[in-house]
Write an enzyme that holds these catalytic residues in place. Structure first.
Site, mmCIF file in Angstrom:
data_model
loop_
_atom_site.group_PDB
_atom_site.id
_atom_site.type_symbol
_atom_site.label_atom_id
_atom_site.label_comp_id
_atom_site.label_asym_id
_atom_site.label_seq_id
_atom_site.Cartn_x
_atom_site.Cartn_y
_atom_site.Cartn_z
ATOM 1 N N ASP A 33 29.602 46.191 12.833
ATOM 2 C CA ASP A 33 31.033 46.398 11.957
ATOM 3 C C ASP A 33 31.777 47.289 13.135
ATOM 4 O O ASP A 33 32.790 48.007 12.319
ATOM 5 C CB ASP A 33 30.778 47.143 10.662
ATOM 6 C CG ASP A 33 29.747 48.414 10.992
ATOM 7 O OD1 ASP A 33 29.541 48.745 11.973
ATOM 8 O OD2 ASP A 33 29.725 49.322 10.124
ATOM 9 N N HIS A 219 37.546 36.495 39.574
ATOM 10 C CA HIS A 219 37.361 37.166 38.427
ATOM 11 C C HIS A 219 36.191 38.092 38.184
ATOM 12 O O HIS A 219 35.694 38.617 37.224
ATOM 13 C CB HIS A 219 37.509 36.192 37.154
ATOM 14 C CG HIS A 219 38.955 35.818 36.855
ATOM 15 N ND1 HIS A 219 39.259 34.751 35.944
ATOM 16 C CD2 HIS A 219 40.112 36.147 37.522
ATOM 17 C CE1 HIS A 219 40.477 34.437 36.189
ATOM 18 N NE2 HIS A 219 41.054 35.419 37.233
ATOM 19 N N ASP A 236 41.956 45.126 41.700
ATOM 20 C CA ASP A 236 43.021 44.606 40.791
ATOM 21 C C ASP A 236 43.159 45.280 39.312
ATOM 22 O O ASP A 236 42.119 44.930 38.646
ATOM 23 C CB ASP A 236 42.909 43.107 40.701
ATOM 24 C CG ASP A 236 43.997 42.251 39.854
ATOM 25 O OD1 ASP A 236 44.894 42.979 39.321
ATOM 26 O OD2 ASP A 236 44.092 41.143 40.034
ATOM 27 N N ASP A 247 50.644 45.002 37.037
ATOM 28 C CA ASP A 247 49.643 44.203 37.372
ATOM 29 C C ASP A 247 49.471 44.194 38.941
ATOM 30 O O ASP A 247 50.437 43.840 39.858
ATOM 31 C CB ASP A 247 49.690 42.642 36.994
ATOM 32 C CG ASP A 247 48.585 41.784 37.697
ATOM 33 O OD1 ASP A 247 47.425 42.177 37.964
ATOM 34 O OD2 ASP A 247 48.859 40.629 37.186
ATOM 35 N N HIS A 319 44.521 29.995 44.355
ATOM 36 C CA HIS A 319 45.384 30.354 43.165
ATOM 37 C C HIS A 319 46.728 30.378 43.511
ATOM 38 O O HIS A 319 47.146 30.245 44.607
ATOM 39 C CB HIS A 319 44.758 31.784 42.616
ATOM 40 C CG HIS A 319 44.914 33.071 43.456
ATOM 41 N ND1 HIS A 319 46.233 33.594 43.770
ATOM 42 C CD2 HIS A 319 43.816 33.626 44.174
ATOM 43 C CE1 HIS A 319 45.781 34.751 44.660
ATOM 44 N NE2 HIS A 319 44.462 34.570 44.802
ATOM 45 N N HIS A 323 52.896 35.075 38.711
ATOM 46 C CA HIS A 323 52.997 34.738 37.131
ATOM 47 C C HIS A 323 54.118 35.702 36.451
ATOM 48 O O HIS A 323 54.186 36.676 37.051
ATOM 49 C CB HIS A 323 51.702 34.571 36.430
ATOM 50 C CG HIS A 323 50.915 35.943 36.747
ATOM 51 N ND1 HIS A 323 51.149 37.213 35.971
ATOM 52 C CD2 HIS A 323 49.920 36.392 37.573
ATOM 53 C CE1 HIS A 323 50.402 37.991 36.380
ATOM 54 N NE2 HIS A 323 49.739 37.607 37.399
ATOM 55 N N HIS A 330 49.401 37.797 31.815
ATOM 56 C CA HIS A 330 50.267 36.503 32.128
ATOM 57 C C HIS A 330 51.154 36.123 31.118
ATOM 58 O O HIS A 330 50.829 35.569 30.155
ATOM 59 C CB HIS A 330 48.965 35.476 32.234
ATOM 60 C CG HIS A 330 47.930 35.629 33.307
ATOM 61 N ND1 HIS A 330 46.686 35.015 33.325
ATOM 62 C CD2 HIS A 330 47.922 36.605 34.180
ATOM 63 C CE1 HIS A 330 46.215 35.659 34.524
ATOM 64 N NE2 HIS A 330 47.145 36.366 35.043
ATOM 65 N N GLU A 353 51.544 37.558 44.459
ATOM 66 C CA GLU A 353 49.873 37.782 44.867
ATOM 67 C C GLU A 353 49.103 36.902 45.584
ATOM 68 O O GLU A 353 48.096 36.446 45.460
ATOM 69 C CB GLU A 353 49.241 38.289 43.568
ATOM 70 C CG GLU A 353 49.391 37.058 42.398
ATOM 71 C CD GLU A 353 48.486 37.470 40.984
ATOM 72 O OE1 GLU A 353 47.490 37.673 41.302
ATOM 73 O OE2 GLU A 353 49.269 37.576 39.808
ATOM 74 N N TYR A 357 40.420 34.394 50.889
ATOM 75 C CA TYR A 357 39.047 34.615 50.604
ATOM 76 C C TYR A 357 38.058 33.886 51.412
ATOM 77 O O TYR A 357 38.020 32.531 51.419
ATOM 78 C CB TYR A 357 38.640 34.271 49.030
ATOM 79 C CG TYR A 357 39.836 35.046 48.194
ATOM 80 C CD1 TYR A 357 39.695 36.271 47.489
ATOM 81 C CD2 TYR A 357 41.062 34.126 47.962
ATOM 82 C CE1 TYR A 357 40.996 36.812 46.713
ATOM 83 C CE2 TYR A 357 41.991 34.852 46.955
ATOM 84 C CZ TYR A 357 42.038 36.193 46.784
ATOM 85 O OH TYR A 357 42.980 36.458 46.144
ATOM 86 N N ARG A 374 43.528 40.327 48.594
ATOM 87 C CA ARG A 374 44.818 39.956 47.766
ATOM 88 C C ARG A 374 45.794 41.208 47.876
ATOM 89 O O ARG A 374 45.134 42.286 47.801
ATOM 90 C CB ARG A 374 44.137 39.560 46.333
ATOM 91 C CG ARG A 374 45.627 39.302 45.596
ATOM 92 C CD ARG A 374 45.198 38.500 44.232
ATOM 93 N NE ARG A 374 44.296 39.067 43.364
ATOM 94 C CZ ARG A 374 43.039 39.064 43.173
ATOM 95 N NH1 ARG A 374 42.512 38.223 43.923
ATOM 96 N NH2 ARG A 374 42.377 39.872 42.448
ATOM 97 N N GLU A 376 49.169 42.415 45.616
ATOM 98 C CA GLU A 376 49.788 42.145 44.425
ATOM 99 C C GLU A 376 50.664 43.126 44.161
ATOM 100 O O GLU A 376 50.417 44.300 43.781
ATOM 101 C CB GLU A 376 48.834 41.853 43.240
ATOM 102 C CG GLU A 376 49.582 41.542 41.957
ATOM 103 C CD GLU A 376 48.750 41.129 40.878
ATOM 104 O OE1 GLU A 376 47.495 41.397 40.811
ATOM 105 O OE2 GLU A 376 49.043 40.422 40.089
HETATM 106 N N1 GLY Z 1 45.233 40.671 37.113
HETATM 107 C C1 GLY Z 1 45.144 39.479 36.700
HETATM 108 C C2 GLY Z 1 46.201 38.618 37.676
HETATM 109 O O1 GLY Z 1 46.313 39.316 38.677
HETATM 110 O O2 GLY Z 1 46.677 37.535 37.523
HETATM 111 MN MN MN Z 2 48.400 38.912 38.511
HETATM 112 MN MN MN Z 3 46.201 41.223 39.005
#
Ligand code: GLY
Ligand code: MN
Ligand code: MN
Length: 407
Positions: A33, A219, A236, A247, A319, A323, A330, A353, A357, A374, A376
């Site tokens: 619960d 991820h 990240d 982000d 990727h 975004h 996102h 970003e 890799y 990465r 970003e």
């Molecule tokens: N942290 C999610 C992205 O970079 O899209």
């Molecule tokens: Mn992002």
């Molecule tokens: Mn990110």
């Protein structure tokens, strides 16, 4: 007041007799619960400012009605205060407020006066009977209109996004300074938990704290491995301030010093990112940053002998370059209009970003194995070009090494 203005602006784009019905998110059970902390639906939050669960907002040019939970002294002892029906009109600037239990009887009456209905199905507070009723009624989607509005941030939204960016940038800096060989990823992650909570902010998404090869899992959220000598740490992580996300990703050497191979790849990602950011300005096509970042990375990897001419870049960069960012990490808003990429406009916020890799492979020189990088940042489109909301956080090789030496 701002929410009232937004509802008015939305209605000004719809037909004269339009009636908008919008509900918030349902509460989600975590286990038994126990609930997850409640997070309102972003469209609902944007148009009402109301953050309680079990609420439905119904408005037209003539009237604004809100359905919400009744006050319940017994439940409020356990779960906290509720606004309640009697205070709702004044606090939420509504003409009428009803108990959510009256939705079934009141909503059909409101709908009867409307010539056009706007509504989007989602898991929500509307009960089965109303959903069946709505399913038989002609209605149009509201999402496109609200999402176009959300895509352009106003001054208040930008201020919150800048606050979120500052808190996150500061947490990244502290994490860099705290990092050393032998710590576990979760120990570094705890810096973000503490910094965000200290500033009354939340995680905008599950953070990624990925040492060594874990950085090549895009991820990766286990965050439970030890940090090893010679490896990089990719983080990240970003907070949400009153709903508005930041982000940020930074990648840095666990020991405080990049190896030559790490430097080569890092500088390539950084060049790609800086070039991509530079392209962002009103009127530029939104696909430009990705095009530029991909070109820089492709050429750089070919020069380093890691990519063969004519081969797919996706083995190393799989990727997109950014975004939209806002109430959702996102964020909503179309990237294309009538089949073509749209243009940047003042008030849009995008991430930039790029990454590279490199997994272990017989075809690759071992000095490059398990390098996952990465970088970003969050970028606001302004009249003269852009402003990097996350500018305060270091990303040049020398600056990172200096910061880590000075800890
Ligand atoms: N942290 C999610 C992205 O970079 O899209
Ligand atoms: Mn992002
Ligand atoms: Mn990110």
């Amino acid at each position: 007041m701002i929410h009232q203005k937004r509802r008015k602006k939305l209605l000004s784009q719809l037909d004269e007799g339009a009636l908008v019905i919008i509900s918030t998110n349902p509460e989600q059970l975590r286990n038994g619960d126990v609930h997850y902390p409640f997070r309102p639906h972003s469209d609902f939050w944007y148009l009402t400012g109301f953050t309680e669960p079990q609420a439905v907002s119904v408005f037209s040019k003539d009237t604004y009605t809100i359905f919400l939970r009744d006050k319940d002294p017994a439940r409020e002892i356990w779960d906290g205060k509720r606004l309640g029906v009697s205070d709702a009109p004044q606090v939420l600037k509504a003409d009428e407020a009803y108990s959510i239990d009256e939705l079934k009887t009141q909503l059909p009456k409101l709908i009867a006066n409307a010539t056009d209905l706007y509504y989007d199905f989602k898991p929500c507070t509307l009960d089965d009977e109303i959903i069946t009723h709505l399913a038989k009624t002609q209605y149009q989607s509201l999402a496109t209109y609200v999402h176009e509005m959300r895509l352009i941030k106003d001054d208040g939204e930008i201020e919150l996004m800048q606050k979120a960016a500052n808190i996150s940038a500061n947490a990244h800096q502290l994490a860099m300074q705290k990092t050393h060989i032998g710590l576990f990823e979760f120990e570094v992650a705890s810096v973000f938990d503490a910094e965000f909570r200290k500033n009354n902010a939340e995680h905008a998404y599950t953070p990624i704290v990925a040492g060594g090869e874990n950085a090549c899992v895009l991820h990766y959220i286990e965050n439970n491995k030890p940090l090893k000598k010679g490896e990089l740490l990719l983080i990240d992580a970003g907070c949400e301030m009153q709903g508005y996300a930041s982000d940020i990703t930074r990648t840095f050497p666990i020991s405080g010093q990049f190896s030559d191979a790490q430097k080569q790849i890092y500088q390539l990602v950084l060049d790609a990112q800086l070039r991509a950011i530079k392209s962002i300005k009103p009127g530029e096509v939104v696909s430009k940053p990705h095009q530029i970042a991909s070109d820089v990375i492709r050429k750089g990897l070919i020069k380093l002998g890691l990519l063969k001419e004519g081969k797919e870049l996706s083995e190393f960069y799989m990727h997109g370059t950014g975004h939209w960012l806002g109430l959702d990490v996102h964020d909503v808003g179309e990237y294309k209009q009538a089949g073509s990429h749209r243009e940047f406009k003042i008030g849009m916020v995008t991430t930039v970003e790029p990454g590279i890799y490199i997994r272990k492979s017989d075809k690759i020189n071992p000095v490059y194995w398990n390098i996952g990088i990465r970088i970003e940042d969050d970028v606001l489109v302004t009249k003269t070009g852009n402003r990097v909301l996350t500018q305060a956080l270091v990303k040049e090789i020398d600056d990172i090494e200096l910061l880590m030496r000075e800890k």
